[in-house]
Scaffold this motif. Sequence first.
Motif, PDB file in Angstrom:
ATOM      1  N   GLN A 124       0.837  -1.208   0.000  1.00  0.00           N
ATOM      2  CA  GLN A 124       0.000   0.000   0.000  1.00  0.00           C
ATOM      3  C   GLN A 124       0.869   1.254   0.000  1.00  0.00           C
ATOM      4  O   GLN A 124       0.658   2.181  -0.787  1.00  0.00           O
ATOM      5  N   GLN A 125       1.894   1.287   0.881  1.00  0.00           N
ATOM      6  CA  GLN A 125       2.797   2.447   0.956  1.00  0.00           C
ATOM      7  C   GLN A 125       3.595   2.618  -0.339  1.00  0.00           C
ATOM      8  O   GLN A 125       3.796   3.736  -0.809  1.00  0.00           O
ATOM      9  N   GLU A 128       1.252   4.098  -2.848  1.00  0.00           N
ATOM     10  CA  GLU A 128       0.795   5.446  -2.490  1.00  0.00           C
ATOM     11  C   GLU A 128       1.873   6.494  -2.728  1.00  0.00           C
ATOM     12  O   GLU A 128       1.570   7.644  -3.054  1.00  0.00           O
ATOM     13  N   LYS A 132       1.167  10.355  -3.957  1.00  0.00           N
ATOM     14  CA  LYS A 132       1.292  11.485  -3.009  1.00  0.00           C
ATOM     15  C   LYS A 132       2.289  12.519  -3.527  1.00  0.00           C
ATOM     16  O   LYS A 132       2.087  13.724  -3.364  1.00  0.00           O
ATOM     17  N   LYS A 140      -6.943  11.431   1.333  1.00  0.00           N
ATOM     18  CA  LYS A 140      -6.599  10.032   1.608  1.00  0.00           C
ATOM     19  C   LYS A 140      -7.538   9.077   0.868  1.00  0.00           C
ATOM     20  O   LYS A 140      -7.118   8.024   0.387  1.00  0.00           O
ATOM     21  N   ILE A 143      -6.547   8.898  -2.825  1.00  0.00           N
ATOM     22  CA  ILE A 143      -5.313   8.111  -2.977  1.00  0.00           C
ATOM     23  C   ILE A 143      -5.614   6.622  -2.826  1.00  0.00           C
ATOM     24  O   ILE A 143      -5.171   5.796  -3.630  1.00  0.00           O
ATOM     25  N   ARG A 144      -6.420   6.285  -1.803  1.00  0.00           N
ATOM     26  CA  ARG A 144      -6.747   4.871  -1.560  1.00  0.00           C
ATOM     27  C   ARG A 144      -7.529   4.279  -2.743  1.00  0.00           C
ATOM     28  O   ARG A 144      -7.264   3.170  -3.185  1.00  0.00           O
ATOM     29  N   VAL A 147      -5.147   3.642  -5.629  1.00  0.00           N
ATOM     30  CA  VAL A 147      -4.314   2.460  -5.374  1.00  0.00           C
ATOM     31  C   VAL A 147      -5.115   1.184  -5.633  1.00  0.00           C
ATOM     32  O   VAL A 147      -4.627   0.254  -6.292  1.00  0.00           O
TER      33      VAL A 147
END
Length: 337
Positions: A124-125, A128, A132, A140, A143-144, A147
């Motif tokens: 996930q990071q 992201e 970002k 958020k 972005i989620r 993803v």
Amino acid sequence: MTAQPLVQIRDLKKRFDLSGNFLEQLRFRNGRFVRHQEFVHAINGVNLDVQKGEALCVVGESGCGKSTVARTVMGLLSPSEGEIHYGGQRIDDMEGKSVLPYRQKMQMIFQNPYASLNPRMTIQQTLEEPIKFHHPNWSKTEIRDKVHEVMHSVGIDPDWGTRFGHEFSGGQRQRIAIARALAVDPEFIVADEPISALDVSIQAQVLNLMMDAQEDRGLTYLFITHDLSVVEHFGTRVAVMYLGTVCELADTKTLFDTPRHPYTQALLSAIPRLEDDRPNHIRLHGEVSTPVHLPSGCVFHGRCPYANDRCKQEVPQLIATDGGAQVACHAVEEGRL
């Protein structure tokens, strides 16, 4: 009238200094100090145009400069000479914030999925991070959602997001790497041997995924590989490189049906085939020159059965042939081959 290429590479050269610092370069000869410098001549005057929507494959043996071209186009290496244009704008001399829009439009997929993912970041990071960076004002939730969308598009379960890279197989990791490249909606992707580290059974899946992404998103690829069977399946056009120079450039069918350059003929003759009428395997003789001590004239003349004195002295330029291919070979130009 042909459309303007998306990416233009003009007279690109890249040298790597082997000499070390100034003191290490000093040699004592004939009673005095002289400065000795040595370079790896990785790319030697490459000219390529990448048209929008195509998959241009660059092939050649290890050490021919394929990956150096890829990394120089992406700005990971700065060229020693030459220019790189994207959409008509020169980008190789850009710095700071002016290059950021091009960083978003141009993404790269690396060869080794075991090394290209950060082991300290969850999936996930990892996905992201580029979103970002390029969209600092996104919420958020946005972005989620983005993803999850790219994870679905490459066949990854969004529930995998909490896991780390080492928990996945090579094929799964490469899907994650492709998702990372697609996360910022690029136009142009440089893929540097993206399937060579994977099992053969997984290679076709990843290739098909990249072809689906190209169709769905209108992507343009610069695809670096040494696997000619992949080129036949994937490529729109093919550039064959030898010792940092392009020796033949043609659309895929033309290159595989009627290769003109002696090096291309030798490469294609090495592909295992089931047909009875295929030409015999061409064995090249002579020493393989190194990019440190480049031969004069045509870089291939030491292994070429058709080389003459002109080949040893004069560097051949890419010329158009009747079949629509471009070949850098004096023997083809003179009608000897």
